[in-house]
Motif scaffolding. Sequence first.
Motif, PDB file in Angstrom:
ATOM      1  N   ALA A 103       0.844  -1.202   0.000  1.00 45.73           N
ATOM      2  CA  ALA A 103       0.000   0.000   0.000  1.00 45.73           C
ATOM      3  C   ALA A 103       0.876   1.247   0.000  1.00 45.73           C
ATOM      4  CB  ALA A 103      -0.932  -0.006   1.201  1.00 45.73           C
ATOM      5  N   ASP A 104       1.931   1.229   0.797  1.00 49.66           N
ATOM      6  CA  ASP A 104       2.856   2.358   0.853  1.00 49.66           C
ATOM      7  C   ASP A 104       3.456   2.623  -0.527  1.00 49.66           C
ATOM      8  OD1 ASP A 104       4.665   4.208   2.583  1.00 49.66           O
ATOM      9  OD2 ASP A 104       6.061   3.023   1.351  1.00 49.66           O
ATOM     10  N   ALA A 105       3.907   1.578  -1.202  1.00 51.39           N
ATOM     11  CA  ALA A 105       4.496   1.732  -2.533  1.00 51.39           C
ATOM     12  C   ALA A 105       3.466   2.262  -3.529  1.00 51.39           C
ATOM     13  CB  ALA A 105       5.068   0.397  -3.008  1.00 51.39           C
ATOM     14  N   GLN A 106       2.234   1.749  -3.477  1.00 54.79           N
ATOM     15  CA  GLN A 106       1.188   2.213  -4.394  1.00 54.79           C
ATOM     16  C   GLN A 106       0.878   3.689  -4.168  1.00 54.79           C
ATOM     17  OE1 GLN A 106      -2.296  -0.351  -4.501  1.00 54.79           O
ATOM     18  NE2 GLN A 106      -0.989  -2.140  -4.188  1.00 54.79           N
ATOM     19  N   VAL A 107       0.813   4.101  -2.909  1.00 55.39           N
ATOM     20  CA  VAL A 107       0.545   5.508  -2.597  1.00 55.39           C
ATOM     21  C   VAL A 107       1.670   6.375  -3.151  1.00 55.39           C
ATOM     22  CG1 VAL A 107       0.430   7.187  -0.708  1.00 55.39           C
ATOM     23  CG2 VAL A 107      -0.962   5.115  -0.618  1.00 55.39           C
ATOM     24  N   ARG A 108       2.916   5.984  -2.950  1.00 50.76           N
ATOM     25  CA  ARG A 108       4.047   6.785  -3.427  1.00 50.76           C
ATOM     26  C   ARG A 108       4.095   6.854  -4.947  1.00 50.76           C
ATOM     27  NH1 ARG A 108       8.512   4.299  -2.375  1.00 50.76           N
ATOM     28  NH2 ARG A 108       7.679   2.544  -1.225  1.00 50.76           N
ATOM     29  N   LEU A 109       3.672   5.777  -5.634  1.00 48.74           N
ATOM     30  CA  LEU A 109       3.716   5.757  -7.099  1.00 48.74           C
ATOM     31  C   LEU A 109       2.564   6.513  -7.754  1.00 48.74           C
ATOM     32  CD1 LEU A 109       4.785   2.048  -7.731  1.00 48.74           C
ATOM     33  CD2 LEU A 109       6.140   4.117  -8.170  1.00 48.74           C
TER      34      LEU A 109
END
Length: 179
Positions: free
Chosen positions: A30-36
């Motif tokens: 989720a963290d990676a998706q938010v940052r991308l």
Amino acid sequence: VNLACEALAELFTSSRAASEELLIDLIESADAQVRLTTSSACTLAGLWMSAGQGRVFCLGDTAVYRWQKGKLSRLTPKQVRGRGLAAYVGMGGQVRHALFLDRLYLQPEDVFIIATDGLLHVVPEEELAALLEADPNPTTLIEQVHARLHAAPVPDDATIVICRVDNPYGFPMAAARRG
């Protein structure tokens, strides 16, 4: 927020067995998706219940409480106020280390509350405890909190989720949100 919730839903649909490690992996995803996909971030807190046990998790300043035997206890650490959040979804590589995760055993009649800081500005922890002492029914608490949210200015998103454990293997849930 939606990206984080969608990622966590995979805890129940993944081909991998539900576990703490899967939960952490999903939060990192989720963290990676938010940052991308966005320049924003969000706090995240929750309670995963299964087979008489719970896992409390938190990134940020959203609080998780347990009402048990007439006492309200905060289960998540208080966020130190400063120039911003020390932990949040969208922070990057330190998510795993910043994530608060704790285990607990569920008891019949436990009431769990997840409350954002915006809600706690309007209905502080002490007032939640007093409301629960007067009537520990989650539906009553939701009604009282809802009335206070509509009667006062809310400086931030105000969300509360309440869950009472009637049986550690199954439970009803009620929720209210303004913001």
